[in-house]
Design an enzyme around this catalytic site. Structure first.
Site, mmCIF file in Angstrom:
data_model
loop_
_atom_site.group_PDB
_atom_site.id
_atom_site.type_symbol
_atom_site.label_atom_id
_atom_site.label_comp_id
_atom_site.label_asym_id
_atom_site.label_seq_id
_atom_site.Cartn_x
_atom_site.Cartn_y
_atom_site.Cartn_z
ATOM 1 N N ILE A 164 0.761 -1.301 0.018
ATOM 2 C CA ILE A 164 0.076 0.135 0.039
ATOM 3 C C ILE A 164 0.793 1.092 -0.053
ATOM 4 O O ILE A 164 0.895 2.208 -0.830
ATOM 5 C CB ILE A 164 -0.866 0.119 1.228
ATOM 6 N N ILE A 244 -4.089 6.019 7.578
ATOM 7 C CA ILE A 244 -5.082 5.078 6.966
ATOM 8 C C ILE A 244 -4.746 3.580 7.189
ATOM 9 O O ILE A 244 -5.061 2.519 6.829
ATOM 10 C CB ILE A 244 -4.872 5.042 5.277
ATOM 11 N N SER A 245 -4.292 3.541 8.382
ATOM 12 C CA SER A 245 -3.799 1.981 9.102
ATOM 13 C C SER A 245 -4.737 1.549 10.029
ATOM 14 O O SER A 245 -5.739 0.933 9.595
ATOM 15 C CB SER A 245 -2.355 2.006 9.540
ATOM 16 N N ARG A 246 -4.526 1.849 11.291
ATOM 17 C CA ARG A 246 -5.423 1.229 12.260
ATOM 18 C C ARG A 246 -5.522 2.590 13.320
ATOM 19 O O ARG A 246 -4.490 3.356 13.686
ATOM 20 C CB ARG A 246 -5.162 0.189 13.012
ATOM 21 N N ASP A 270 -8.792 7.900 8.343
ATOM 22 C CA ASP A 270 -9.797 7.028 7.822
ATOM 23 C C ASP A 270 -10.143 6.185 8.900
ATOM 24 O O ASP A 270 -11.157 5.264 8.833
ATOM 25 C CB ASP A 270 -9.462 6.248 6.350
ATOM 26 N N GLU A 275 -14.223 2.533 16.581
ATOM 27 C CA GLU A 275 -14.756 2.948 15.432
ATOM 28 C C GLU A 275 -16.179 2.510 15.514
ATOM 29 O O GLU A 275 -16.351 1.320 15.719
ATOM 30 C CB GLU A 275 -14.107 2.447 13.978
ATOM 31 N N HIS A 294 -13.643 4.679 7.646
ATOM 32 C CA HIS A 294 -12.949 3.431 7.333
ATOM 33 C C HIS A 294 -13.217 3.051 5.842
ATOM 34 O O HIS A 294 -13.690 2.088 5.738
ATOM 35 C CB HIS A 294 -13.080 2.306 8.146
ATOM 36 N N GLY A 296 -11.364 2.747 3.569
ATOM 37 C CA GLY A 296 -10.264 2.099 2.833
ATOM 38 C C GLY A 296 -10.297 1.507 1.549
ATOM 39 O O GLY A 296 -9.881 2.062 0.615
#
Length: 330
Positions: A164, A244-246, A270, A275, A294, A296
């Site tokens: 990514i 954009i990971s966690r 994101d 969440e 999220h 993604g």
């Protein structure tokens, strides 16, 4: 009710449709290879269904895999995950039951990289604020209030240069950005040259130079709160943090303070922790942050490719063949 089909292996899924269910458009593909069993059907007829289940397909972390479920599935051989991150699974617990695990790394890289660039551009050019101005009744605004920051020629620091991260670098090169990256292992020289990326052995060096910092790492004990108060204070006050990971890779409390006090310019996320965030969370009230739910990999093509990848992994496991995207407990 999902009707079963002959001798097809049983595949346990959370539900079909709804918030936590597999997508209706993927059902035909799955039914071609498996007898689908929803969690509702399983729980209503556990005695009959438990022996039928040979595989589980996790769609957005559901169903939840715990010891009780694993104990009740004597013929379970494999769990396939709809994405790359496996932090929601106790890998050692699953492996202790002799169950294989697989993720879906190949389907997700392009769509996740697109999301990262979308967040970078939206934050830089203040698209969300601009949208609200454009639809407001008065449509009056001061130009100075909507000035963004230039992307062309800016420095992007990518933390995590896997598939990514590398696709983000390819996109950033097209935007004429200067690219720095930090990774556990350095990329080959020709890979660096192809995207014009410079390796930073120390994360501090990247943080001090970057106008945009994009976090693209897996969540592990080592990366939990990887970006905290110290790291944000190393960043430029004009810099933007993109995650954009966690969610748990960033210290959210430290991020709130950094955004409120001007330690960094902005953030585009994101992912959050949890969440979704509680509706009264401070992050939801700040103007200099963009939060998406999220998104993604959420495109028609990517989600279908994920299910195709899961099918391939499950069939390999059930046939005793090497699993293309097997994940081993560390």
């Amino acid at each position: 009710m999902i009707m079963g089909g002959g001798e097809l292996p049983g595949l346990l899924v959370n539900e079909i449709g709804g918030i936590h269910g597999i997508l209706h458009g993927h059902v035909a593909l799955l039914k071609k290879h498996f007898y689908l069993i929803t969690m509702k059907e399983f729980l209503e007829n556990r005695k009959h269904m438990s022996k039928k289940v040979q595989a589980i397909y996790l769609w957005w972390h559901k169903p939840i895999i715990d010891r009780e479920l694993l104990q009740s599935l004597p013929n379970l051989k494999v769990i396939a995950n709809s994405g790359v991150g496996m932090d929601h699974l106790d890998l050692k617990l699953v492996a202790s039951f002799g169950v294989k695990m697989a993720n879906a790394p190949y389907a997700v890289s392009s769509s996740t990289a697109d999301t990262g660039m979308a967040l970078l551009l939206a934050s830089a050019r203040r698209l969300v604020e601009g949208y609200h101005v454009a639809i407001s009744p008065g449509m009056e605004y001061c130009e100075a209030d909507l000035l963004g920051v230039e992307v062309t020629g800016a420095t992007l620091g990518i933390i995590g240069m896997g598939s990514i991260g590398y696709k983000i670098a390819l996109r950033a090169k097209a935007f004429e950005m200067n690219i720095l990256y930090h990774n556990r292992t350095r990329r080959k020289e020709q890979e660096e040259q192809a995207v014009g990326a410079t390796y930073c052995e120390k994360i501090d060096s990247l943080l001090q130079q970057a106008d945009f910092v994009m976090v693209v790492v897996s969540l592990t004990p080592q990366t939990h709160k990887l970006i905290g108060k110290r790291e944000m204070e190393l960043m430029k006050p004009t810099a933007t943090l993109i995650n954009i990971s966690r969610g748990a890779v960033v210290d959210q409390e430290a991020l709130v303070t950094a955004l409120q006090t001007g330690v960094i310019r902005a953030a585009a996320l994101d992912v959050t922790y949890p969440e979704p965030l509680p509706r009264d969370h401070t992050l939801l009230k700040l103007k200099n942050v963009i939060i998406t739910p999220h998104l993604g990999i959420k495109t028609d093509k990517a989600t279908y490719m994920i299910t195709e990848e899961a099918v391939e992994n499950i069939l390999a496991a059930l046939n005793g063949l090497p699993i293309p995207s097997e994940v081993l407990p560390s």
